[in-house]
Design a protein around this motif. Structure first.
Motif, short mmCIF file in Angstrom:
data_model
loop_
_atom_site.label_atom_id
_atom_site.label_comp_id
_atom_site.label_asym_id
_atom_site.label_seq_id
_atom_site.Cartn_x
_atom_site.Cartn_y
_atom_site.Cartn_z
N GLN A 17 0.84 -1.19 0.00
CA GLN A 17 0.00 0.00 0.00
C GLN A 17 0.87 1.25 0.00
O GLN A 17 1.81 1.35 0.78
CB GLN A 17 -0.92 0.01 1.23
N LEU A 38 3.98 0.36 2.44
CA LEU A 38 3.50 -0.41 3.58
C LEU A 38 3.14 -1.80 3.08
O LEU A 38 2.30 -1.95 2.19
CB LEU A 38 2.27 0.27 4.20
N LEU A 72 1.53 -5.37 3.85
CA LEU A 72 0.54 -5.94 4.74
C LEU A 72 0.34 -7.41 4.41
O LEU A 72 0.20 -7.78 3.24
CB LEU A 72 -0.80 -5.23 4.57
N LYS A 100 -0.49 -5.68 11.20
CA LYS A 100 -0.32 -4.25 11.39
C LYS A 100 0.51 -3.61 10.29
O LYS A 100 0.52 -2.39 10.15
CB LYS A 100 0.33 -3.98 12.75
N GLY A 101 1.22 -4.43 9.54
CA GLY A 101 1.98 -3.88 8.44
C GLY A 101 3.43 -3.62 8.76
O GLY A 101 3.81 -3.44 9.92
N LEU A 115 6.28 -0.94 7.47
CA LEU A 115 6.55 0.26 6.67
C LEU A 115 8.01 0.24 6.22
O LEU A 115 8.92 0.39 7.02
CB LEU A 115 6.27 1.52 7.49
#
Lengths: 113, 116
Positions: free
Chosen positions: A37, A86, A88, A105-106, A108
């Motif tokens: 993302q 990001l 996921l 929660k991903g 980054l």
């Protein structure tokens, strides 16, 4: 209680380095998906892994599903600035009208030139 | 491909007003649509699942009277945030699935809501 634990939460590396992101759970999933993302946009599906032990490759990205279908990893080789985003993981549970995704929660990722 | 659009892309409203967000599947019929909420640098949290022509199924902790979901056709679902408050400010993302057997979800670009 977070069903899916992702680690690390943040990762900043230099261009050309390799990295691995982990997605772990105590639950068994029918399949697991990885998304990427970018800020202000919706997630884009990268891959779906279905079979325990399955390994899928997408150019410099390698995805692996654990034998017990509880965990997964994403390995990026020779990271590039364009890989920044990001990441996921999402576990697929249920079926029929009860099908839904549970997201971690991903992670980054920032790849510096 | 399977394209999902959302409208508006961003909206600013005053506290106490209601805001409607549209989610459309542009080139396929979506039997099931999902609504998610995402806070900055956090993951997506499923709010509700809606099937065309039936009432939405809300996740635990999501107020169905505050977040009204309508899935009136196979290409359109709407989320209405009623009596919005600043804590409702968030990034709302919808997704659409062609069927109900676990097919891939196609995500929209999201709607940024800011409640003043």
């Amino acid at each position: 209680t977070q069903l899916l634990e992702q680690s690390p939460q943040f990762l900043s590396i230099q261009e050309g380095e390799n990295l691995t992101v982990y997605c772990n759970s105590s639950s068994v999933f029918s399949s697991l998906q990885w998304y990427r993302q970018e800020p202000g946009e919706g997630p884009v599906l990268l891959v779906t892994v279905v079979t325990g032990g399955e390994v899928k490759k997408l150019k410099r990205l390698t995805f692996q599903f654990g034998d017990a279908r509880k965990d997964s990893s994403l390995h990026i080789t020779a990271a590039q600035p364009g890989d920044t985003g990001l990441y996921l993981c999402a576990g697929v549970m249920g079926g029929g009208s009860n099908y839904k995704l549970t997201f971690g929660k991903g992670t980054l990722l920032t790849v510096n030139p | 491909g399977a394209v999902v659009s959302q409208h508006p892309s961003r909206v600013i409203c005053k506290s106490g007003t209601s805001v409607k967000i549209e989610c459309r599947s542009l080139d396929f019929q979506a039997t099931t649509m999902f609504w998610y909420r995402q806070f900055p640098k956090q993951s997506l949290m499923l709010m509700a699942t809606s099937n065309e022509g039936s009432k939405a199924t809300y996740e635990q902790g999501v107020e169905k009277d505050k977040f009204l979901i309508n899935h009136a056709s196979l290409t359109l679902s709407t989320l209405t945030v009623t009596s919005a408050h600043p804590e409702d400010s968030s990034f709302y993302i919808c997704s659409a699935s062609r069927g109900t057997r676990g097919e891939t979800q196609y995500f929209g670009p999201g709607t940024r809501l800011l409640v003043l």
